[in-house]
Design a protein around this motif. Structure first.
Motif, PDB file in Angstrom:
ATOM      1  N   PRO A 259       7.243  10.874  -6.103  1.00 20.41           N
ATOM      2  CA  PRO A 259       7.925  10.244  -7.316  1.00 20.41           C
ATOM      3  C   PRO A 259       7.576   8.639  -7.286  1.00 20.41           C
ATOM      4  O   PRO A 259       7.575   7.862  -6.364  1.00 20.41           O
ATOM      5  N   VAL A 260       7.411   8.043  -8.324  1.00 17.95           N
ATOM      6  CA  VAL A 260       7.182   6.614  -8.432  1.00 17.95           C
ATOM      7  C   VAL A 260       8.546   5.835  -7.827  1.00 17.95           C
ATOM      8  O   VAL A 260       8.280   4.755  -7.263  1.00 17.95           O
ATOM      9  N   ASP A 261       9.664   6.210  -8.169  1.00 21.37           N
ATOM     10  CA  ASP A 261      10.752   5.399  -7.530  1.00 21.37           C
ATOM     11  C   ASP A 261      10.917   5.396  -6.247  1.00 21.37           C
ATOM     12  O   ASP A 261      11.510   4.432  -5.606  1.00 21.37           O
ATOM     13  N   LEU A 262      10.210   6.629  -5.495  1.00 21.73           N
ATOM     14  CA  LEU A 262      10.553   6.425  -4.118  1.00 21.73           C
ATOM     15  C   LEU A 262       9.714   5.352  -3.362  1.00 21.73           C
ATOM     16  O   LEU A 262      10.321   4.622  -2.747  1.00 21.73           O
ATOM     17  N   ILE A 263       8.455   5.117  -3.993  1.00 21.67           N
ATOM     18  CA  ILE A 263       7.590   4.165  -3.472  1.00 21.67           C
ATOM     19  C   ILE A 263       7.996   2.779  -3.935  1.00 21.67           C
ATOM     20  O   ILE A 263       7.800   1.821  -2.999  1.00 21.67           O
ATOM     21  N   LYS A 264       8.483   2.626  -5.096  1.00 23.87           N
ATOM     22  CA  LYS A 264       9.136   1.517  -5.625  1.00 23.87           C
ATOM     23  C   LYS A 264      10.214   0.911  -4.574  1.00 23.87           C
ATOM     24  O   LYS A 264      10.274  -0.407  -4.293  1.00 23.87           O
TER      25      LYS A 264
END
Length: 503
Positions: free
Chosen positions: A352-357
């Motif tokens: 998910p994008v939130d993890l990498i952010k």
């Protein structure tokens, strides 16, 4: 206590010396020396059967180069000259070229390599590595070691690397990273909750987590890590001075042992509360006096009672926790891809994008390059663009991925194009778009035996210059001059260039 292994090795090495005296021909001595090297090789840590890759062998006879696919350039921020890059090809070749352009310049690396589950996820030398392959761990370690050694050269002095992995290779990867990156540079293993609820992936325990190994190039040089608070938390810091934002908080504490009298502006002494009990203060008397002198503390009367306040400064952020349960799951990652492509099953188990952010925020700067050399569906690039959109940052990304099953062209590239332009492949609306520019390179090769090797390499020098400086050689602001004739032509028309830059 005796080291039995060492004793046995010593006896065998002594026997080899005897054999050397008895067999003096070249063939025998070569064989004996090989046995001796094996006996004296590393005896503690990770030991595996080293394998050779075809992509590595090819570099013995060919030099990798990049060729730009110009019709895949995306300009989503025409006012910004900076470019991001998507590099198609085997990531080992891309990493070797990045060593020429980005050595010591990458602050954050995130990778999500194949987990080597034995179920078609790991391909080595064009063959799928099955669970029954007795060398499956050795092949995976050889594959990873070559890439991590190259990645280490790219990290800046304060650089950090995050590696996603599951139970299949977690223990082996930890030892491999200890060997390559240094055991002292290990920060922690983050535990990410990849899904919520039960599952059928095990007969015994429903596995809900994965690991993210976190290393620094140099732990001692790594800055303290603070994750910025969200705006909803920071609304309480409504006042501002030359040092930053703050709010006035009470200096009195219900528990503690900081007892001393405070003299009020009218000469009265404040040392007991309304019940006659001694007041405990937040800080020591010497710190209080210093803060009072610097304006960090105030003594004011509220409803006819003196009270003491101190400036509660807006914090840099909070310390990240190793247990990560609030940064999306693979289901979120799949939903994000479905929204982008208007279909399901685009890519297996996307992050998910939130993890990498969240991981990118470990770096306090907002102007650096993030590298992902197992780019997959391109989550890392979207995370960088989303963060820049949120805080006006200037982070850039470089992605490397192969094109097996057309993944680079049809998934990675198309995702980035949709996110930047705000339009899906079918021209339907996805979002408002993100301000970013992208160049697309393919890996190519120059034969080392070519009679025109230098000319062949010069044909690809433009790509390397653009990659190194993150710009476009547009013959307006950035000009590449290759020979005397081009220099003469440039000098003739020098006055026509109004905004030329030297890099």
């Amino acid at each position: 206590m005796a080291n039995l292994s060492q004793i046995r090795r010593k006896k065998m090495l002594e026997f080899l010396e005897t054999l050397k005296e008895q067999h003096t021909d070249d063939a025998s001595l070569i064989a004996i020396n090989q046995i001796e090297r094996e006996l004296t090789a590393k005896k503690y840590g990770l030991v595996w059967e080293e394998h050779e890759e075809e992509v590595d062998v090819k570099m013995q006879t060919h030099i990798p180069v990049f060729t730009e696919v110009e019709d895949k350039e995306i300009v989503g921020d025409p006012e910004n000259e900076q470019y991001n890059f998507l590099l198609e090809g085997d990531n080992l070749h891309s990493l070797k070229l990045l060593e020429k352009t980005h050595k010591g310049k990458i602050d954050v690396i995130y990778i999500d390599p194949p987990y080597n589950t034995g179920s078609k996820d790991f391909i080595y030398n064009d063959a799928q590595v099955s669970y029954e392959d007795t060398f499956r761990h050795s092949k995976w370690l050889s594959f990873m070691a070559a890439r991590l050694k190259s990645a280490k050269k790219l990290l800046s002095k304060k650089g950090m690397i995050f590696i996603s992995i599951d139970d299949n290779e977690q223990s082996q990867l930890k030892l491999l990273c200890d060997s390559i990156l240094g055991e002292n540079n290990y920060i922690t293993s983050l535990i990410w909750q990849k899904k919520k609820g039960g599952g059928n992936d095990s007969r015994h325990v429903a596995t809900e987590h994965e690991y993210i190994l976190f290393y620094a190039l140099d732990r001692e040089s790594l800055d303290n890590i603070f994750i910025p608070y969200g705006n909803e938390y920071l609304t309480r810091y409504k006042e501002k001075d030359e040092k930053g934002r703050f709010f006035w908080d009470t200096f009195k504490r219900k528990s503690g042992k900081q007892y001393y009298p405070i003299k009020c502006p009218d000469g009265s002494i404040l040392d007991k509360d309304e019940n006659g009990e001694p007041i405990s203060w937040l800080r020591s008397e010497s710190r209080f006096l210093s803060d009072l002198e610097q304006g960090e503390v105030r003594i004011i009367k509220i409803k006819d009672k003196w009270t003491v306040h101190f400036k509660q400064r807006q914090p840099k952020g909070y310390k990240p926790r190793s247990l990560m349960t609030e940064y999306g799951t693979t289901s979120n990652g799949a939903a994000e891809l479905k929204k982008i492509f208007n279909k399901t099953n685009v890519f297996s188990n996307p992050k998910p994008v939130d993890l990498i952010k969240f991981l990118i925020k470990f770096c306090a700067k907002d102007n650096f390059t993030v590298l992902d050399f197992f780019a997959g569906s391109g989550t890392t690039a979207q995370a960088v663009m989303e963060l820049n959109n949120e805080d006006a940052g200037k982070r850039k990304f470089v992605l490397c991925t192969n094109n097996d099953n057309n993944i680079c062209e049809e998934v990675t590239y198309q995702r980035l194009k949709t996110v930047i332009t705000g339009k899906r492949q079918d021209e339907s609306d996805y979002s408002e778009g993100r301000k970013a520019n992208l160049k697309y390179y393919k890996t190519d090769f120059v034969d080392k035996e070519s009679e025109n090797i230098y000319d062949d390499l010069l044909e690809h020098i433009k790509e390397m210059i653009q990659l190194q400086y993150g710009v476009k050689v547009d013959n307006k602001k950035y000009i590449m001059i290759m020979d005397d004739e081009e220099m003469d032509e440039f000098e003739k028309h020098f006055n026509e260039y109004k905004c030329i830059e030297v890099v």
